[in-house]
Design a protein around this motif. Sequence first.
Motif, PDB file in Angstrom:
ATOM      1  N   ARG A  44      41.596  38.975  49.974  1.00  0.00           N
ATOM      2  CA  ARG A  44      40.292  39.537  49.617  1.00  0.00           C
ATOM      3  C   ARG A  44      40.437  40.925  49.041  1.00  0.00           C
ATOM      4  NH1 ARG A  44      36.285  39.134  54.403  1.00  0.00           N
ATOM      5  NH2 ARG A  44      35.104  40.522  53.063  1.00  0.00           N
ATOM      6  N   GLN A  45      41.382  41.656  49.640  1.00  0.00           N
ATOM      7  CA  GLN A  45      41.563  43.011  49.145  1.00  0.00           C
ATOM      8  C   GLN A  45      42.102  42.985  47.704  1.00  0.00           C
ATOM      9  OE1 GLN A  45      43.704  45.425  51.855  1.00  0.00           O
ATOM     10  NE2 GLN A  45      43.067  47.329  50.894  1.00  0.00           N
ATOM     11  N   LEU A  46      43.026  42.068  47.480  1.00  0.00           N
ATOM     12  CA  LEU A  46      43.575  41.948  46.132  1.00  0.00           C
ATOM     13  C   LEU A  46      42.489  41.583  45.136  1.00  0.00           C
ATOM     14  CD1 LEU A  46      46.996  40.209  46.692  1.00  0.00           C
ATOM     15  CD2 LEU A  46      46.583  42.508  45.844  1.00  0.00           C
ATOM     16  N   ALA A  47      41.643  40.657  45.558  1.00  0.00           N
ATOM     17  CA  ALA A  47      40.545  40.254  44.679  1.00  0.00           C
ATOM     18  C   ALA A  47      39.642  41.437  44.391  1.00  0.00           C
ATOM     19  CB  ALA A  47      39.750  39.119  45.329  1.00  0.00           C
ATOM     20  N   TYR A  48      39.438  42.233  45.434  1.00  0.00           N
ATOM     21  CA  TYR A  48      38.585  43.399  45.263  1.00  0.00           C
ATOM     22  C   TYR A  48      39.193  44.371  44.255  1.00  0.00           C
ATOM     23  CZ  TYR A  48      35.950  47.565  46.492  1.00  0.00           C
ATOM     24  OH  TYR A  48      35.160  48.679  46.431  1.00  0.00           O
ATOM     25  N   ILE A  49      40.500  44.591  44.436  1.00  0.00           N
ATOM     26  CA  ILE A  49      41.178  45.513  43.521  1.00  0.00           C
ATOM     27  C   ILE A  49      41.111  44.984  42.088  1.00  0.00           C
ATOM     28  CG2 ILE A  49      43.417  46.490  42.914  1.00  0.00           C
ATOM     29  CD1 ILE A  49      43.991  46.503  45.968  1.00  0.00           C
ATOM     30  N   ALA A  50      41.325  43.684  41.963  1.00  0.00           N
ATOM     31  CA  ALA A  50      41.283  43.081  40.627  1.00  0.00           C
ATOM     32  C   ALA A  50      39.907  43.270  39.999  1.00  0.00           C
ATOM     33  CB  ALA A  50      41.635  41.604  40.704  1.00  0.00           C
ATOM     34  N   ALA A  51      38.881  43.080  40.821  1.00  0.00           N
ATOM     35  CA  ALA A  51      37.524  43.226  40.301  1.00  0.00           C
ATOM     36  C   ALA A  51      37.263  44.662  39.877  1.00  0.00           C
ATOM     37  CB  ALA A  51      36.523  42.779  41.358  1.00  0.00           C
ATOM     38  N   GLN A  52      37.725  45.583  40.713  1.00  0.00           N
ATOM     39  CA  GLN A  52      37.562  46.999  40.371  1.00  0.00           C
ATOM     40  C   GLN A  52      38.262  47.322  39.054  1.00  0.00           C
ATOM     41  OE1 GLN A  52      35.947  49.428  41.577  1.00  0.00           O
ATOM     42  NE2 GLN A  52      35.410  48.995  43.694  1.00  0.00           N
ATOM     43  N   ALA A  53      39.472  46.801  38.947  1.00  0.00           N
ATOM     44  CA  ALA A  53      40.247  47.083  37.743  1.00  0.00           C
ATOM     45  C   ALA A  53      39.551  46.517  36.516  1.00  0.00           C
ATOM     46  CB  ALA A  53      41.649  46.510  37.889  1.00  0.00           C
ATOM     47  N   ALA A  54      38.986  45.324  36.669  1.00  0.00           N
ATOM     48  CA  ALA A  54      38.288  44.706  35.539  1.00  0.00           C
ATOM     49  C   ALA A  54      37.117  45.573  35.108  1.00  0.00           C
ATOM     50  CB  ALA A  54      37.819  43.314  35.920  1.00  0.00           C
ATOM     51  N   ASP A  55      36.377  46.062  36.094  1.00  0.00           N
ATOM     52  CA  ASP A  55      35.245  46.929  35.794  1.00  0.00           C
ATOM     53  C   ASP A  55      35.701  48.190  35.093  1.00  0.00           C
ATOM     54  OD1 ASP A  55      33.173  45.478  36.572  1.00  0.00           O
ATOM     55  OD2 ASP A  55      32.393  46.947  38.014  1.00  0.00           O
ATOM     56  N   ALA A  56      36.768  48.771  35.638  1.00  0.00           N
ATOM     57  CA  ALA A  56      37.253  50.012  35.056  1.00  0.00           C
ATOM     58  C   ALA A  56      37.662  49.795  33.613  1.00  0.00           C
ATOM     59  CB  ALA A  56      38.431  50.527  35.870  1.00  0.00           C
ATOM     60  N   ARG A  57      38.284  48.637  33.366  1.00  0.00           N
ATOM     61  CA  ARG A  57      38.747  48.359  32.024  1.00  0.00           C
ATOM     62  C   ARG A  57      37.570  48.290  31.055  1.00  0.00           C
ATOM     63  NH1 ARG A  57      42.472  44.723  33.606  1.00  0.00           N
ATOM     64  NH2 ARG A  57      41.113  42.980  33.219  1.00  0.00           N
ATOM     65  N   VAL A  58      36.530  47.598  31.499  1.00  0.00           N
ATOM     66  CA  VAL A  58      35.357  47.469  30.639  1.00  0.00           C
ATOM     67  C   VAL A  58      34.777  48.836  30.347  1.00  0.00           C
ATOM     68  CG1 VAL A  58      33.010  46.629  30.564  1.00  0.00           C
ATOM     69  CG2 VAL A  58      34.821  45.160  31.407  1.00  0.00           C
ATOM     70  N   ASN A  59      34.719  49.675  31.394  1.00  0.00           N
ATOM     71  CA  ASN A  59      34.141  50.992  31.182  1.00  0.00           C
ATOM     72  C   ASN A  59      34.993  51.813  30.234  1.00  0.00           C
ATOM     73  OD1 ASN A  59      31.880  50.637  32.651  1.00  0.00           O
ATOM     74  ND2 ASN A  59      32.814  51.290  34.565  1.00  0.00           N
ATOM     75  N   VAL A  60      36.300  51.673  30.374  1.00  0.00           N
ATOM     76  CA  VAL A  60      37.170  52.447  29.502  1.00  0.00           C
ATOM     77  C   VAL A  60      36.998  51.996  28.063  1.00  0.00           C
ATOM     78  CG1 VAL A  60      39.574  52.804  28.884  1.00  0.00           C
ATOM     79  CG2 VAL A  60      38.851  53.072  31.240  1.00  0.00           C
ATOM     80  N   GLU A  61      36.829  50.677  27.890  1.00  0.00           N
ATOM     81  CA  GLU A  61      36.686  50.160  26.540  1.00  0.00           C
ATOM     82  C   GLU A  61      35.521  50.811  25.820  1.00  0.00           C
ATOM     83  OE1 GLU A  61      36.425  46.004  27.025  1.00  0.00           O
ATOM     84  OE2 GLU A  61      38.584  45.756  27.142  1.00  0.00           O
ATOM     85  N   LEU A  62      34.477  51.049  26.523  1.00  0.00           N
ATOM     86  CA  LEU A  62      33.321  51.671  25.884  1.00  0.00           C
ATOM     87  C   LEU A  62      33.289  53.169  26.090  1.00  0.00           C
ATOM     88  CD1 LEU A  62      30.347  49.265  26.479  1.00  0.00           C
ATOM     89  CD2 LEU A  62      31.261  50.051  24.326  1.00  0.00           C
TER      90      LEU A  62
END
Lengths: 356, 255, 390
Positions: free
Chosen positions: C8-26
């Motif tokens: 679950r923690q890994l999934a959480y980290i992955a989700a956070q990273a995905a969000d961060a990536r999207v934010n960085v893209e914009l």
Amino acid sequence: MTALFATDFFWETWPWWADTIFRLIFAIVAVLLPAGATVYLYLFKMVSFMQSRLGPMEAGPYGSMQLLAEVGKNLQKEDIFPARADRTVFAMAPYVVLLSTFLLAVVIPFGPEATFIDLDTGVYFALAVSSVSVIGILMAGWASASKYSLLGGLRAAGQLIAYELPLILAVVGVVIQAGTLNLQDIVTAQNQQEIFGWGAIGNPFILTQMLGFIIFLIAVQAELTQVPFDMPIAESELVSGYMTEYSGFRFLMFFIAEFATANIFAFLGATLFLGGWSVPPFLTDLLGIAWDSPIMNLVGPFVMLTKMLLLTFIFYWVRFTYPRFREDQLQKFAWKVLIPLSLMNIAITAVFKVVF
Amino acid sequence: MTDTTTEAPDDEVVETDEAREALLEAIGSEFGDAIIETHLVPGRDLWIRIDPAAWADTATYLRNRQRFRFFNWLSAIDWMPSPFGRSMDSEVDKLVGAVDEEEAAEEEEAGTGYAGGATRFQIVARVHNLSTLQGLTLKADIGDADASAESLSIGTWTHEYPGANWHEREVYEMYGISFEGHPGLRKLYLPGDFEGHPLRKDFPLLARIVKPWPGIVDVEPMPELPEKPEPAAAGDTAAEAPADAPSTENPEDTQ
Amino acid sequence: MTAVSDRRQLAYIAAQAADARVNVELEAEGMTLNIGPQHPATHGTLRIVARLDGEQVIEADPIMGYMHRGYEKLAEVRTYPQVTTLINRIDWLGSFANEVPFILAAEQLMDIEAPPRAQHIRTILFEMARIANLTLFLGDMGVQLGAVTPVFYAFRDREHILNQIEAATGGRFHPNFDRIGGLKDDLPAGWVAETKESLGHITKFCNLMDDLLIGNEIFEARTRGIGVVPADVALSYGLSGANVRASGVDWDLRRDNPVGLAYDKVDWKVWTHPDGDSFARYWVRLQEVRESVKIVEQLLDTIPSGPIMAKVPRIIKVPEGEAYVETENPLGVMGYYVVSKGGLNPFRVKIRSASFSNMSITPWLLKGTYVPDVITILASLYFILGDIDR
């Protein structure tokens, strides 16, 4: 059978818990059976024919077991929680929505004595508990930790609050005309009142409250988040809105709640505007029975079922014909069209009530 | 400034194209020496190779003065012969005469298209004038003849044709040509950490290397020719066109 | 720590990273909504990263390439007849229309012309591809706006056309029927009469859409004034086809430059609409389908007799040269810039696909709109993902 129900002996020897169980079973039947019927009849079949396809044909004769197959399919599925979901709230949300459906059902009368509770403030209660589902939807939208769900939940909240008002105001006309908030008494009023001295069909309020009835139908369509007011679900925009992250059993509960609530609102509409469980007085006169004779406890549910099917037909017909509004257009429609109209309806009804 | 004109391919097409010649003259008087070479096919199209320094100004002039309002596309050509050969040479082809060595060599040496080209990379763009229904293909050489393939750049068109944005991004990732003044030059299709520029000729097409060209094995017989084509003479046999509706019983049809 | 909570923690980290990536893209704060790559409104795998303020879009950035197949590269190592197999898959709803401009470009380079009968049948199939493509749009626009029924009618009536395309070419979606110098085969017996019959279904379908959507108040409320594209902006973004005609630009390559096709032999009309909004785009396409039906009906009556193939060498080698041929495809202007160095395979093929340019306006057009309008605008611009990603 009716004689048995009518005897005091039966009711006195009937233990309280048996009564509770009987009511519980009947409530589940009253909610789930019509829901299954309408889903099969309308969602699976009628809509399929409207869309020039056959609909389910494989499960059971003419696809009649399709619903069971759907239930079985959903029960087998994994109960998925999104990684960042608020697990408790996420798990509870479908129950809250379903709870609202069952609470709504308890005040609907199905016969002279076939009621779950005979509340004096039945209309008030029904409209109040119907809003409970908003909480469930908001919970689902928030707890899913999905942006689509959140948007869907927010839209649902805005929409349901906006349409609560026309819904209530549309019913107020009926309440004024009947002079009571008790749903059973409203049925009585519709059966016993006369139209300018002509009482053959009683006075179903659809005739005098046509405007209220139309507003009621529109508001119900919005309450049910069905097309043209399905923005909270909006498959093409928000994927499935607050339901996006749900799967398996929990999705099934949303599914049941959605269609069962449609039926319960149709029951409510039938009670308020179409004369409820009663049949037109000329029919009972023809058969030589009192309009509220105990036999109506058995006939009533079927009368209600018929009226309900009629109303749900309209729901589904609209649902699969129209495109959907945009959120701001919906709010505009509620506040600028429906609410003034329903207020006008109340004023006119009040004036007529005083004059006649 | 050198002009080449090929004769119109069809007899019906007018031999001279006054409208395009007038346009060419107008552009020529505006840009003068910046126009390196032009090529006109009457009644069909006009190619202009322009100095890369004047590239951005060309867009301004064409859009605002010549009413070339419609931006059609922008792309690039890598004129380097592929170091992997044509990826289409196989023994079968040599047998049926589809490939002969001389021709292949000729192909290697073939020029750099209409209006010529001096460098490996060339940018191509096309704009339209909707009132005269003229199209115009513009070209510009990029970099010096022996510039490193990493330092290619040219002015952007996005200030005049905002639609050039994506096209330039595509060229940027596919050819590694950067556009000065582009508002957001990043990869369009490929992931951000992709290395290489796929449409360059020296970028190997792995699929073709893993599974080489099998040769022309699927030469389709003409409907009216039930017999198999003879391999040796196939290269210059012209199929006889059917005079009337072809017979449906032809067994070759169903293949 | 148990394995489950690890996961679950890994999934959480992955989700956070995905969000961060999207934010960085914009490079933006606030709520970013990822519309796609798997979303019902994107007909495939388009992804639109939208930065939202409430439901209002501040910035929208389409991200493509999830379906990029590299046809321009692949075409370089294929013979000319083989390329048509690839380009059939660009706009997969109107496949035959993809083949025509490429074949015409190759024919132009080889200096051959298809016989009149072939040109005629090409035009018929071209228009039928347009009908097959646009009828689906007409129904699908309803789905995007929440009316699910029209699309079923679209699928039902489009089937008749697809059947006819299949009867003539052998392929429902990917005919691969066009050849350099003509066509693969002649029309089967009885095809003309059957096609005429199938066109009747399309006419009825158009009237049905007129009743179901055009006349619907909600449909008008949702589309009128939404996504207005001024003509000049449309042109500088390279919009084409019905998208510019809905902005009042009277430009149709079928009429203005009918290279190698038989449009000049029939009587038809180019429809334009002055509004430039989503409604106009829908309306223009509806009229276009009607015009296509008219065109096909007229062409069916006047098919000239004669051969269907010109004299073409068995192994096709295209002489050195460059050619650009564009046609008015269902989605807009589609063109192929073919550079030949004289050989079996093209040296370079630049595919100018309509949807690519049509969609390039979205960052400009979606700014300031609401999420529901994003869907309307995307639907009304009408893109096929294969046509964007190529």
